[in-house]
Design a protein around this motif. Sequence first.
Motif, PDB file in Angstrom:
ATOM      1  N   ARG A 305      34.378  41.559  61.258  1.00  0.00           N
ATOM      2  CA  ARG A 305      34.433  42.994  61.577  1.00  0.00           C
ATOM      3  C   ARG A 305      35.218  43.750  60.511  1.00  0.00           C
ATOM      4  NH1 ARG A 305      38.057  46.850  61.344  1.00  0.00           N
ATOM      5  NH2 ARG A 305      37.293  48.703  62.393  1.00  0.00           N
ATOM      6  N   ASP A 306      36.366  43.200  60.090  1.00  0.00           N
ATOM      7  CA  ASP A 306      37.185  43.861  59.064  1.00  0.00           C
ATOM      8  C   ASP A 306      36.453  43.911  57.724  1.00  0.00           C
ATOM      9  OD1 ASP A 306      39.131  44.124  60.977  1.00  0.00           O
ATOM     10  OD2 ASP A 306      40.401  42.506  60.223  1.00  0.00           O
ATOM     11  N   ALA A 307      35.662  42.877  57.436  1.00  0.00           N
ATOM     12  CA  ALA A 307      34.968  42.807  56.150  1.00  0.00           C
ATOM     13  C   ALA A 307      33.913  43.888  56.000  1.00  0.00           C
ATOM     14  CB  ALA A 307      34.334  41.425  55.975  1.00  0.00           C
ATOM     15  N   VAL A 308      33.317  44.320  57.115  1.00  0.00           N
ATOM     16  CA  VAL A 308      32.227  45.296  57.032  1.00  0.00           C
ATOM     17  C   VAL A 308      32.672  46.709  57.385  1.00  0.00           C
ATOM     18  CG1 VAL A 308      30.598  43.473  57.625  1.00  0.00           C
ATOM     19  CG2 VAL A 308      31.414  44.994  59.433  1.00  0.00           C
ATOM     20  N   ALA A 309      33.908  46.860  57.859  1.00  0.00           N
ATOM     21  CA  ALA A 309      34.345  48.171  58.349  1.00  0.00           C
ATOM     22  C   ALA A 309      34.374  49.225  57.246  1.00  0.00           C
ATOM     23  CB  ALA A 309      35.729  48.048  58.984  1.00  0.00           C
ATOM     24  N   GLU A 310      34.566  48.794  56.001  1.00  0.00           N
ATOM     25  CA  GLU A 310      34.650  49.742  54.890  1.00  0.00           C
ATOM     26  C   GLU A 310      33.320  49.891  54.157  1.00  0.00           C
ATOM     27  OE1 GLU A 310      37.319  51.542  54.593  1.00  0.00           O
ATOM     28  OE2 GLU A 310      38.185  50.413  56.266  1.00  0.00           O
ATOM     29  N   THR A 355      32.263  52.801  62.292  1.00  0.00           N
ATOM     30  CA  THR A 355      31.490  54.042  62.281  1.00  0.00           C
ATOM     31  C   THR A 355      30.080  53.799  61.763  1.00  0.00           C
ATOM     32  OG1 THR A 355      32.294  54.594  60.070  1.00  0.00           O
ATOM     33  CG2 THR A 355      33.558  55.435  61.939  1.00  0.00           C
ATOM     34  N   GLY A 356      29.165  54.678  62.181  1.00  0.00           N
ATOM     35  CA  GLY A 356      27.770  54.542  61.786  1.00  0.00           C
ATOM     36  C   GLY A 356      27.001  53.659  62.746  1.00  0.00           C
ATOM     37  N   CYS A 357      25.735  53.526  62.500  1.00  0.00           N
ATOM     38  CA  CYS A 357      24.895  52.616  63.287  1.00  0.00           C
ATOM     39  C   CYS A 357      25.021  51.205  62.722  1.00  0.00           C
ATOM     40  CB  CYS A 357      23.436  53.057  63.243  1.00  0.00           C
ATOM     41  SG  CYS A 357      23.124  54.614  64.085  1.00  0.00           S
ATOM     42  N   ASP A 380      24.934  45.080  69.306  1.00  0.00           N
ATOM     43  CA  ASP A 380      25.013  46.423  68.741  1.00  0.00           C
ATOM     44  C   ASP A 380      26.124  47.182  69.474  1.00  0.00           C
ATOM     45  OD1 ASP A 380      23.949  47.717  71.139  1.00  0.00           O
ATOM     46  OD2 ASP A 380      21.999  46.915  70.558  1.00  0.00           O
ATOM     47  N   PRO A 381      26.383  48.445  69.135  1.00  0.00           N
ATOM     48  CA  PRO A 381      27.498  49.158  69.772  1.00  0.00           C
ATOM     49  C   PRO A 381      27.367  49.313  71.285  1.00  0.00           C
ATOM     50  CG  PRO A 381      26.845  50.270  67.747  1.00  0.00           C
ATOM     51  CD  PRO A 381      25.815  49.219  68.002  1.00  0.00           C
ATOM     52  N   ASP A 382      26.182  49.143  71.845  1.00  0.00           N
ATOM     53  CA  ASP A 382      25.989  49.314  73.284  1.00  0.00           C
ATOM     54  C   ASP A 382      25.985  47.996  74.056  1.00  0.00           C
ATOM     55  OD1 ASP A 382      25.724  52.085  72.899  1.00  0.00           O
ATOM     56  OD2 ASP A 382      23.571  51.900  72.533  1.00  0.00           O
ATOM     57  N   SER A 383      26.162  46.868  73.361  1.00  0.00           N
ATOM     58  CA  SER A 383      26.045  45.564  74.023  1.00  0.00           C
ATOM     59  C   SER A 383      27.055  45.390  75.146  1.00  0.00           C
ATOM     60  CB  SER A 383      26.203  44.433  73.002  1.00  0.00           C
ATOM     61  OG  SER A 383      25.088  44.367  72.146  1.00  0.00           O
ATOM     62  N   ASP A 425      23.926  27.914  59.877  1.00  0.00           N
ATOM     63  CA  ASP A 425      23.834  29.195  60.558  1.00  0.00           C
ATOM     64  C   ASP A 425      23.761  30.353  59.573  1.00  0.00           C
ATOM     65  OD1 ASP A 425      24.180  27.689  62.865  1.00  0.00           O
ATOM     66  OD2 ASP A 425      26.360  28.026  62.900  1.00  0.00           O
ATOM     67  N   ILE A 426      23.235  31.477  60.067  1.00  0.00           N
ATOM     68  CA  ILE A 426      23.133  32.705  59.281  1.00  0.00           C
ATOM     69  C   ILE A 426      23.727  33.843  60.097  1.00  0.00           C
ATOM     70  CG2 ILE A 426      21.523  34.423  58.353  1.00  0.00           C
ATOM     71  CD1 ILE A 426      19.608  32.075  57.738  1.00  0.00           C
ATOM     72  N   GLN A 427      24.538  34.677  59.417  1.00  0.00           N
ATOM     73  CA  GLN A 427      25.056  35.901  60.035  1.00  0.00           C
ATOM     74  C   GLN A 427      24.628  37.098  59.189  1.00  0.00           C
ATOM     75  OE1 GLN A 427      27.353  33.203  59.481  1.00  0.00           O
ATOM     76  NE2 GLN A 427      27.034  32.525  61.600  1.00  0.00           N
ATOM     77  N   ILE A 428      24.200  38.141  59.875  1.00  0.00           N
ATOM     78  CA  ILE A 428      23.749  39.374  59.199  1.00  0.00           C
ATOM     79  C   ILE A 428      24.360  40.566  59.924  1.00  0.00           C
ATOM     80  CG2 ILE A 428      21.785  40.808  58.562  1.00  0.00           C
ATOM     81  CD1 ILE A 428      20.042  38.241  58.802  1.00  0.00           C
ATOM     82  N   CYS A 429      25.012  41.448  59.180  1.00  0.00           N
ATOM     83  CA  CYS A 429      25.460  42.720  59.743  1.00  0.00           C
ATOM     84  C   CYS A 429      24.814  43.854  58.958  1.00  0.00           C
ATOM     85  CB  CYS A 429      26.990  42.848  59.682  1.00  0.00           C
ATOM     86  SG  CYS A 429      27.617  44.338  60.516  1.00  0.00           S
ATOM     87  N   LEU A 430      24.078  44.700  59.661  1.00  0.00           N
ATOM     88  CA  LEU A 430      23.433  45.860  59.051  1.00  0.00           C
ATOM     89  C   LEU A 430      24.198  47.115  59.463  1.00  0.00           C
ATOM     90  CD1 LEU A 430      19.685  45.031  59.769  1.00  0.00           C
ATOM     91  CD2 LEU A 430      21.024  44.434  57.738  1.00  0.00           C
ATOM     92  N   ILE A 431      24.597  47.936  58.495  1.00  0.00           N
ATOM     93  CA  ILE A 431      25.318  49.179  58.774  1.00  0.00           C
ATOM     94  C   ILE A 431      24.608  50.323  58.059  1.00  0.00           C
ATOM     95  CG2 ILE A 431      27.501  50.406  58.556  1.00  0.00           C
ATOM     96  CD1 ILE A 431      28.979  47.817  58.616  1.00  0.00           C
ATOM     97  N   ASP A 432      24.213  51.300  58.851  1.00  0.00           N
ATOM     98  CA  ASP A 432      23.529  52.473  58.304  1.00  0.00           C
ATOM     99  C   ASP A 432      24.476  53.662  58.357  1.00  0.00           C
ATOM    100  OD1 ASP A 432      21.912  54.518  57.531  1.00  0.00           O
ATOM    101  OD2 ASP A 432      20.309  54.124  58.994  1.00  0.00           O
TER     102      ASP A 432
END
Length: 434
Positions: A305-310, A355-357, A380-383, A425-432
């Motif tokens: 989470r910290d890695a993608v926050a910026e 922040t963001g989608c 996602d943010p609504d999970s 395993d594979i992890q993917i985080c998409l941020i728009d």
Amino acid sequence: MAEQQKDNQSLRDLALALFQVGVDAANPAHGLARAFEKHPLLPLETGRYLIIALGKAANAMAETCLKALPDGTPFEALVVTNYENAKAIDGASCFAAGHPVPDANGLAAGQAIIALLEGATAKDQVIVLISGGGSALVPAPIDGISLEDKIAVNKLLLANGYAIHEMNLVRQTLSQLKGGGLSQLAHPAKVQSYILSDVVGDDLSTIASGPTSPPLGTAKDAMALFADKGLLDALPGAVRTALETKASSEQDSPPADLSNSSNSLIGSNAISLEAILEALPMGWRGLILDDLLEGDVEEVAPMLRDAVAEAPNGHKTAYIWGGETTVTLKGDGKGGRNQELAARFALAAEAEPITGCWVFLSGGTDGRDGPTDSAGGLVDPDSLARMRDADTDPAALLANNDSYKALQASSDHIEIGATGTNVADIQICLIDRS
């Protein structure tokens, strides 16, 4: 709200499509076919090809190998895979066995492999096709150790957060086939292995516990792993006795002779991550942040989470990881490391919002996460809101290691079925944030 849900669904669809790209890139048949094109199997003057396929990708690898055999060459073939992937293959004896906990069918498969190798001669060529899962699928305990003992040790390892190389060090020490044992049993025949890697760093001694590679350590090292966590007294008596006996004698033992063996890597997690990066749609920027991801999911989730926050504003960014995390069991719930990592990422993102989608996916390339029908989770943010609307408490469920129920409540499971491959395993985080 409706627009946000639409954006979330679009990102979810893309994340699933990218995950499938990673799975497809690990197709074992394609990787093995390329290896045979480069170095074709040659006719033998008087001997046989002895083909042994182990792991979750055993079927595809065995079928590809049988097609590559020179016409008219005698052969025998044994295939061992998990129940979800099991099927009949013309010309081969096929075994379906238990994973991640070994069972009696796996024991029978191990005995069949030993019997086949005991008949090998210098005129024969042994072909070993290795993929993830082979370790648990083929228990071949050393003298004095029962299948029940092996199962108890396996459960102890799985429940206490041991890394894959630590688990396989122990398995090698208690096995006739692992840690180079298969190659030693095949003497004087030559052994050529083709390996699909499911482990971080592609250490050939770790994949399926290295049946054709040197051992990861000694019996003394194995005992230290249990001692460090205060688990020596939890071992079955026969296992502790066997480890102590081996530890006392191994200083005088010569190293394993594996001069008859050659190993070739045909696929890995890194190849899958690169394929995902190349498949990103126009307008997306991608970064592979780590292809050696390890650690307990409770600690890894906030780190991701910290890695993608910026993530940069004005852009669509895809963050990609690969590896194999662990879970320390504290409860009796149902789930797996990928499901728990996804759910814990959602909690971390709620505690410190992104922040963001965004969406976050964690999935096993074999299509099965732990003893479940789920490959992992896509949140996602609504999970978390969906979980609570279904009268479930996500934090309480995760405290009981019940990630399966949590993701079931939010409709966040990844369900793709057994894939016939396994490159971790594979992890993917998409941020728009465009």
